[in-house]
Design an enzyme around this catalytic site. Sequence first.
Site, PDB file in Angstrom:
ATOM      1  N   THR A 155       0.824  -1.218   0.000  1.00 17.28           N
ATOM      2  CA  THR A 155       0.000   0.000   0.000  1.00 17.28           C
ATOM      3  C   THR A 155       0.849   1.255   0.000  1.00 17.28           C
ATOM      4  O   THR A 155       0.492   2.261  -0.613  1.00 17.28           O
ATOM      5  CB  THR A 155      -0.945   0.000   1.216  1.00 17.28           C
ATOM      6  OG1 THR A 155      -1.795  -1.138   1.151  1.00 17.28           O
ATOM      7  CG2 THR A 155      -1.808   1.255   1.261  1.00 17.28           C
ATOM      8  N   SER A 189       1.415  -7.276  -1.005  1.00 19.61           N
ATOM      9  CA  SER A 189       1.967  -8.443  -0.315  1.00 19.61           C
ATOM     10  C   SER A 189       1.016  -9.633  -0.341  1.00 19.61           C
ATOM     11  O   SER A 189       1.425 -10.760  -0.039  1.00 19.61           O
ATOM     12  CB  SER A 189       2.342  -8.087   1.127  1.00 19.61           C
ATOM     13  OG  SER A 189       1.204  -7.784   1.911  1.00 19.61           O
ATOM     14  N   THR A 246       1.200  -4.637   4.267  1.00 13.35           N
ATOM     15  CA  THR A 246       0.892  -5.070   5.632  1.00 13.35           C
ATOM     16  C   THR A 246       0.213  -6.437   5.687  1.00 13.35           C
ATOM     17  O   THR A 246       0.243  -7.097   6.725  1.00 13.35           O
ATOM     18  CB  THR A 246      -0.003  -4.041   6.339  1.00 13.35           C
ATOM     19  OG1 THR A 246      -1.210  -3.867   5.583  1.00 13.35           O
ATOM     20  CG2 THR A 246       0.699  -2.703   6.486  1.00 13.35           C
ATOM     21  N   ASP A 247      -0.394  -6.879   4.590  1.00 10.35           N
ATOM     22  CA  ASP A 247      -1.169  -8.120   4.622  1.00 10.35           C
ATOM     23  C   ASP A 247      -0.342  -9.310   5.093  1.00 10.35           C
ATOM     24  O   ASP A 247      -0.808 -10.126   5.897  1.00 10.35           O
ATOM     25  CB  ASP A 247      -1.750  -8.429   3.237  1.00 10.35           C
ATOM     26  CG  ASP A 247      -2.942  -7.565   2.892  1.00 10.35           C
ATOM     27  OD1 ASP A 247      -3.240  -6.628   3.649  1.00 10.35           O
ATOM     28  OD2 ASP A 247      -3.581  -7.822   1.850  1.00 10.35           O
TER      29      ASP A 247
END
Length: 337
Positions: free
Chosen positions: A25, A66, A99-100
Amino acid sequence: MAVALGKRESEYSMPHIVVLGTGGTIASSRGDDGAAVAELGAGELGVDLQNTDISIEYKDLFRLGSYLLKQRHLREIAEAVVQEMHRSDVDGVVITHGTDTMEETAYLLDLVHSDNKPVVLTGAQRPSDDLDSDGPRNLKDAILVAANDAARSKGVLISFADHIYAARATRKTNTTAPSPFQTLGGGPIGQIINGSVQFTSCPIRPLPMALPTVEFDNTRVDVICLYPGADDSLATAAVESGAKAVIIAGSGVGNGNPTIVSWARAAIKDGLIVALGSRVAAGPVVPMYGNGGGADLVSAGAVPLGTLPVFQARILIALLLSTGAKLDRWAIAPYIS
């Protein structure tokens, strides 16, 4: 002093930090359809370090959300980090990442990190073209952490929303909140206040493992989540699809049911690695119940995962299996306490 690019002139000059971009992101912007896609390089992320004595070098590994990463990408990140660590002019590495699945990458890097130089992951919850994007500030803070002497010998860290976390047991626990990470069973080990990096504790880490090889890329470890009425269909399908190990994310303290216990007993007898975690967000696996519960699964040969989250455990087991290591509760014990 303004930010300088390139190599330090001497061992006494400003800290030199390499920023490795992988996408996420923080590197995303919205297209005409309103969907965000990672497309910016690390050097385009708008970080402002004009008043700091830090030299920065930017490199891009790939530009992917990610959620698209495979184990091959995680191996490539680990290899890139080691390459930068071997440079005498580099004092630390920052990785921009989605962040995933940041928790998986951070944990793999921590498992193999053998240098005292800091490695810090960061990212964003809002795309780069959002009026209130958190990416530039998070990246600035991560660079400050990586350049700080107090971060040395603390392993791999996550810097996000003014907090610093150890890699192990740190998970994304909120899909959209500005501060989405939490260390299960603990809290941040430091914070950044007005540009000042402050640590309050130091993580305890086992001895580092060897870097993943290409064997890691295709070492399949699947996670099966249990629920009322769950049978062995998904576990059987995982094995038929090539899984070398299956992690059972049991209910509560790590419970199954008689059907799952029967499957596990047969699968383990056939040589499959079966591990036991919990679908609960925090707390240890405690094999205390019978009649299909965790005590029966462990008795059947399942390896309990302690407090290690199941998706980090998946990385650990894949790494161990890819090296040919025999995996039992004793081999995994240093990593789950």
